[in-house]
Write a protein that holds these residues in place. Structure first.
Motif, PDB file in Angstrom:
ATOM      1  N   ILE A  14       0.880  -1.193  -0.051  1.00  0.00           N
ATOM      2  CA  ILE A  14      -0.244   0.183   0.002  1.00  0.00           C
ATOM      3  C   ILE A  14       0.980   1.354  -0.013  1.00  0.00           C
ATOM      4  O   ILE A  14       1.897   1.288   0.853  1.00  0.00           O
ATOM      5  N   ASP A  15       0.753   2.089  -1.147  1.00  0.00           N
ATOM      6  CA  ASP A  15       1.408   3.111  -1.126  1.00  0.00           C
ATOM      7  C   ASP A  15       1.219   4.263   0.086  1.00  0.00           C
ATOM      8  O   ASP A  15       1.947   5.080   0.445  1.00  0.00           O
ATOM      9  N   ALA A  16       0.051   4.194   0.536  1.00  0.00           N
ATOM     10  CA  ALA A  16      -0.582   5.216   1.684  1.00  0.00           C
ATOM     11  C   ALA A  16       0.170   4.918   3.018  1.00  0.00           C
ATOM     12  O   ALA A  16       0.633   3.834   3.344  1.00  0.00           O
ATOM     13  N   GLU A  17       0.162   5.858   3.682  1.00  0.00           N
ATOM     14  CA  GLU A  17       0.809   5.842   5.129  1.00  0.00           C
ATOM     15  C   GLU A  17      -0.350   6.063   6.322  1.00  0.00           C
ATOM     16  O   GLU A  17      -0.239   5.754   7.348  1.00  0.00           O
ATOM     17  N   THR A  18      -1.393   7.010   5.799  1.00  0.00           N
ATOM     18  CA  THR A  18      -2.408   7.458   6.770  1.00  0.00           C
ATOM     19  C   THR A  18      -3.581   6.972   6.163  1.00  0.00           C
ATOM     20  O   THR A  18      -4.115   6.999   4.909  1.00  0.00           O
ATOM     21  N   PHE A  19      -4.726   6.996   7.226  1.00  0.00           N
ATOM     22  CA  PHE A  19      -6.188   6.731   6.778  1.00  0.00           C
ATOM     23  C   PHE A  19      -7.041   7.538   7.763  1.00  0.00           C
ATOM     24  O   PHE A  19      -6.623   7.694   8.924  1.00  0.00           O
ATOM     25  N   GLN A  20      -8.240   8.060   7.284  1.00  0.00           N
ATOM     26  CA  GLN A  20      -9.012   8.731   8.072  1.00  0.00           C
ATOM     27  C   GLN A  20     -10.450   7.920   7.927  1.00  0.00           C
ATOM     28  O   GLN A  20     -10.765   7.565   6.782  1.00  0.00           O
ATOM     29  N   VAL A  21     -11.243   7.955   8.997  1.00  0.00           N
ATOM     30  CA  VAL A  21     -12.602   7.501   8.546  1.00  0.00           C
ATOM     31  C   VAL A  21     -13.508   8.136   9.406  1.00  0.00           C
ATOM     32  O   VAL A  21     -13.564   8.652  10.565  1.00  0.00           O
ATOM     33  N   ASN A  22     -14.366   9.103   8.493  1.00  0.00           N
ATOM     34  CA  ASN A  22     -15.132  10.300   8.931  1.00  0.00           C
ATOM     35  C   ASN A  22     -16.473   9.673   9.571  1.00  0.00           C
ATOM     36  O   ASN A  22     -16.670   8.353   9.327  1.00  0.00           O
ATOM     37  N   PHE A  23     -16.965  10.288  10.387  1.00  0.00           N
ATOM     38  CA  PHE A  23     -18.330   9.972  11.045  1.00  0.00           C
ATOM     39  C   PHE A  23     -19.345   9.444  10.021  1.00  0.00           C
ATOM     40  O   PHE A  23     -19.730  10.286   9.192  1.00  0.00           O
ATOM     41  N   PHE A  24     -19.851   8.367  10.133  1.00  0.00           N
ATOM     42  CA  PHE A  24     -20.947   7.736   9.131  1.00  0.00           C
ATOM     43  C   PHE A  24     -22.390   8.106  10.085  1.00  0.00           C
ATOM     44  O   PHE A  24     -22.623   7.446  10.658  1.00  0.00           O
ATOM     45  N   GLN A  25     -22.879   9.179   9.271  1.00  0.00           N
ATOM     46  CA  GLN A  25     -24.261   9.701   9.819  1.00  0.00           C
ATOM     47  C   GLN A  25     -25.233   8.690   9.501  1.00  0.00           C
ATOM     48  O   GLN A  25     -25.182   7.880   8.647  1.00  0.00           O
ATOM     49  N   ASN A  26     -26.128   8.366  10.545  1.00  0.00           N
ATOM     50  CA  ASN A  26     -27.150   7.635  10.419  1.00  0.00           C
ATOM     51  C   ASN A  26     -28.553   8.231   9.751  1.00  0.00           C
ATOM     52  O   ASN A  26     -29.041   9.066  10.293  1.00  0.00           O
ATOM     53  N   ASN A  27     -28.677   7.968   8.477  1.00  0.00           N
ATOM     54  CA  ASN A  27     -29.747   8.743   7.677  1.00  0.00           C
ATOM     55  C   ASN A  27     -30.774   7.789   7.294  1.00  0.00           C
ATOM     56  O   ASN A  27     -31.761   7.854   6.430  1.00  0.00           O
ATOM     57  N   ALA A  28     -30.808   6.562   8.030  1.00  0.00           N
ATOM     58  CA  ALA A  28     -31.900   5.525   7.857  1.00  0.00           C
ATOM     59  C   ALA A  28     -33.345   5.959   8.261  1.00  0.00           C
ATOM     60  O   ALA A  28     -33.316   7.044   9.166  1.00  0.00           O
ATOM     61  N   ASP A  29     -34.479   5.610   7.795  1.00  0.00           N
ATOM     62  CA  ASP A  29     -35.729   5.910   8.043  1.00  0.00           C
ATOM     63  C   ASP A  29     -35.808   5.636   9.601  1.00  0.00           C
ATOM     64  O   ASP A  29     -36.757   6.200  10.341  1.00  0.00           O
ATOM     65  N   LEU A  30     -35.491   4.414   9.777  1.00  0.00           N
ATOM     66  CA  LEU A  30     -35.531   3.851  11.300  1.00  0.00           C
ATOM     67  C   LEU A  30     -34.330   4.122  11.938  1.00  0.00           C
ATOM     68  O   LEU A  30     -33.232   3.658  11.638  1.00  0.00           O
ATOM     69  N   ILE A  31     -34.163   4.808  13.040  1.00  0.00           N
ATOM     70  CA  ILE A  31     -32.995   5.023  13.752  1.00  0.00           C
ATOM     71  C   ILE A  31     -32.883   4.329  14.856  1.00  0.00           C
ATOM     72  O   ILE A  31     -33.678   4.182  15.791  1.00  0.00           O
ATOM     73  N   GLU A  32     -31.822   3.559  14.860  1.00  0.00           N
ATOM     74  CA  GLU A  32     -31.285   2.922  16.331  1.00  0.00           C
ATOM     75  C   GLU A  32     -29.930   3.715  16.762  1.00  0.00           C
ATOM     76  O   GLU A  32     -29.104   3.618  16.295  1.00  0.00           O
ATOM     77  N   PRO A  33     -30.412   4.189  18.145  1.00  0.00           N
ATOM     78  CA  PRO A  33     -29.126   4.993  18.724  1.00  0.00           C
ATOM     79  C   PRO A  33     -27.839   4.159  18.796  1.00  0.00           C
ATOM     80  O   PRO A  33     -27.785   3.007  19.007  1.00  0.00           O
ATOM     81  N   GLY A  34     -26.724   4.984  18.207  1.00  0.00           N
ATOM     82  CA  GLY A  34     -25.286   4.540  18.456  1.00  0.00           C
ATOM     83  C   GLY A  34     -24.738   3.760  17.488  1.00  0.00           C
ATOM     84  O   GLY A  34     -23.666   3.237  17.392  1.00  0.00           O
ATOM     85  N   ILE A  35     -25.667   3.261  16.456  1.00  0.00           N
ATOM     86  CA  ILE A  35     -25.135   2.485  15.289  1.00  0.00           C
ATOM     87  C   ILE A  35     -24.449   3.170  14.471  1.00  0.00           C
ATOM     88  O   ILE A  35     -23.289   2.626  13.802  1.00  0.00           O
ATOM     89  N   ASP A  36     -24.472   4.460  14.226  1.00  0.00           N
ATOM     90  CA  ASP A  36     -23.450   5.272  13.474  1.00  0.00           C
ATOM     91  C   ASP A  36     -22.040   5.457  14.089  1.00  0.00           C
ATOM     92  O   ASP A  36     -21.091   5.278  13.410  1.00  0.00           O
ATOM     93  N   GLU A  93     -22.753   7.231   4.865  1.00  0.00           N
ATOM     94  CA  GLU A  93     -23.688   7.267   5.645  1.00  0.00           C
ATOM     95  C   GLU A  93     -24.624   5.979   5.720  1.00  0.00           C
ATOM     96  O   GLU A  93     -24.217   5.138   4.757  1.00  0.00           O
ATOM     97  N   ILE A  94     -25.023   5.619   6.754  1.00  0.00           N
ATOM     98  CA  ILE A  94     -26.146   4.420   7.089  1.00  0.00           C
ATOM     99  C   ILE A  94     -27.322   4.825   6.286  1.00  0.00           C
ATOM    100  O   ILE A  94     -27.933   5.928   6.802  1.00  0.00           O
ATOM    101  N   VAL A  95     -27.762   4.232   5.362  1.00  0.00           N
ATOM    102  CA  VAL A  95     -28.770   4.618   4.631  1.00  0.00           C
ATOM    103  C   VAL A  95     -30.044   3.504   4.636  1.00  0.00           C
ATOM    104  O   VAL A  95     -31.267   4.264   4.369  1.00  0.00           O
ATOM    105  N   ASP A  96     -29.828   2.669   5.310  1.00  0.00           N
ATOM    106  CA  ASP A  96     -31.186   1.766   5.594  1.00  0.00           C
ATOM    107  C   ASP A  96     -30.770   0.889   6.666  1.00  0.00           C
ATOM    108  O   ASP A  96     -29.726   0.360   7.011  1.00  0.00           O
ATOM    109  N   TYR A  97     -31.770   0.874   7.773  1.00  0.00           N
ATOM    110  CA  TYR A  97     -31.799  -0.181   8.859  1.00  0.00           C
ATOM    111  C   TYR A  97     -33.189  -0.528   9.190  1.00  0.00           C
ATOM    112  O   TYR A  97     -34.056   0.226   9.211  1.00  0.00           O
ATOM    113  N   ARG A  98     -33.364  -1.833   8.745  1.00  0.00           N
ATOM    114  CA  ARG A  98     -34.818  -2.184   8.597  1.00  0.00           C
ATOM    115  C   ARG A  98     -35.188  -3.853   9.197  1.00  0.00           C
ATOM    116  O   ARG A  98     -33.994  -4.352   8.996  1.00  0.00           O
ATOM    117  N   THR A  99     -36.043  -3.957   9.679  1.00  0.00           N
ATOM    118  CA  THR A  99     -36.382  -5.354  10.145  1.00  0.00           C
ATOM    119  C   THR A  99     -37.746  -5.733   9.157  1.00  0.00           C
ATOM    120  O   THR A  99     -38.565  -5.155   9.055  1.00  0.00           O
TER     121      THR A  99
END
Length: 167
Positions: free
Chosen positions: A30-52, A83-89
């Motif tokens: 891998i040529d890269a030395e660093t990585f970043q993971v930006n916060f994945f916002q929960n945009n699903a219609d059904l919200i489960e707290p903390g999954i983002d 982003e989290i786009v779907d969370y469903r049962t």
């Protein structure tokens, strides 16, 4: 005896000449030395707290554990965002009295990957996985956490494979 010595040297040389850089995670070089993971916002219609937050941390942990890249909060050579786009049962099968015999928890996440060192590797893609469970069971507490962890394990590995392992 002299020919045997040359044959042995030739055999060893050809064996190791085909070996390139390989890593048991499948990432290779891998040529890269660093990585970043930006916060994945929960945009699903059904919200489960903390999954983002849990997903963001799961992706960071997987990349840190399977590479020698350094995690940074900004300016990374590799950037993961989305982003989290779907969370469903969803009921999957029914019994004779119209009750759900089996349900499925599905999570879908949209990911944008940017590689500053190699822009041809950039992508935007949706990753999805699910966990089936009996219709008589409610996913709450530790059973819900275990199901989400199983889904995240699969999705983060798929993201890793798509971005770094190239499988």
């Amino acid at each position: 005896m002299k020919n045997l010595k040359y044959l042995l040297i030739l055999l060893v040389a050809t064996t190791f000449s085909g070996c390139g850089v390989y890593n048991f995670t499948g990432t290779g070089k891998i040529d890269a030395e660093t990585f970043q993971v930006n916060f994945f916002q929960n945009n699903a219609d059904l919200i489960e707290p903390g999954i983002d937050r849990d997903f963001t941390l799961a992706l960071q942990d997987l990349i840190q554990n399977q590479t020698n890249l350094n995690l940074v909060s900004s300016g990374g050579d590799l950037t993961y965002e989305g982003e989290i786009v779907d969370y469903r049962t969803t009921p999957m099968t029914a019994t004779a009295d119209q009750q759900a015999a089996q349900n499925r928890l599905t999570i879908r996440i949209n990911v944008r990957f940017t590689n500053k060192k190699k822009e041809t590797d950039d992508f935007e893609k949706t990753f999805e996985f699910y966990k089936d469970y009996p219709g008589t069971t409610q996913l709450v507490g530790s059973s819900l956490n275990a199901a989400i962890k199983e889904i995240y394990d699969r999705i983060t590995q798929d993201i890793f494979n798509e971005s770094l392992a190239k499988w």
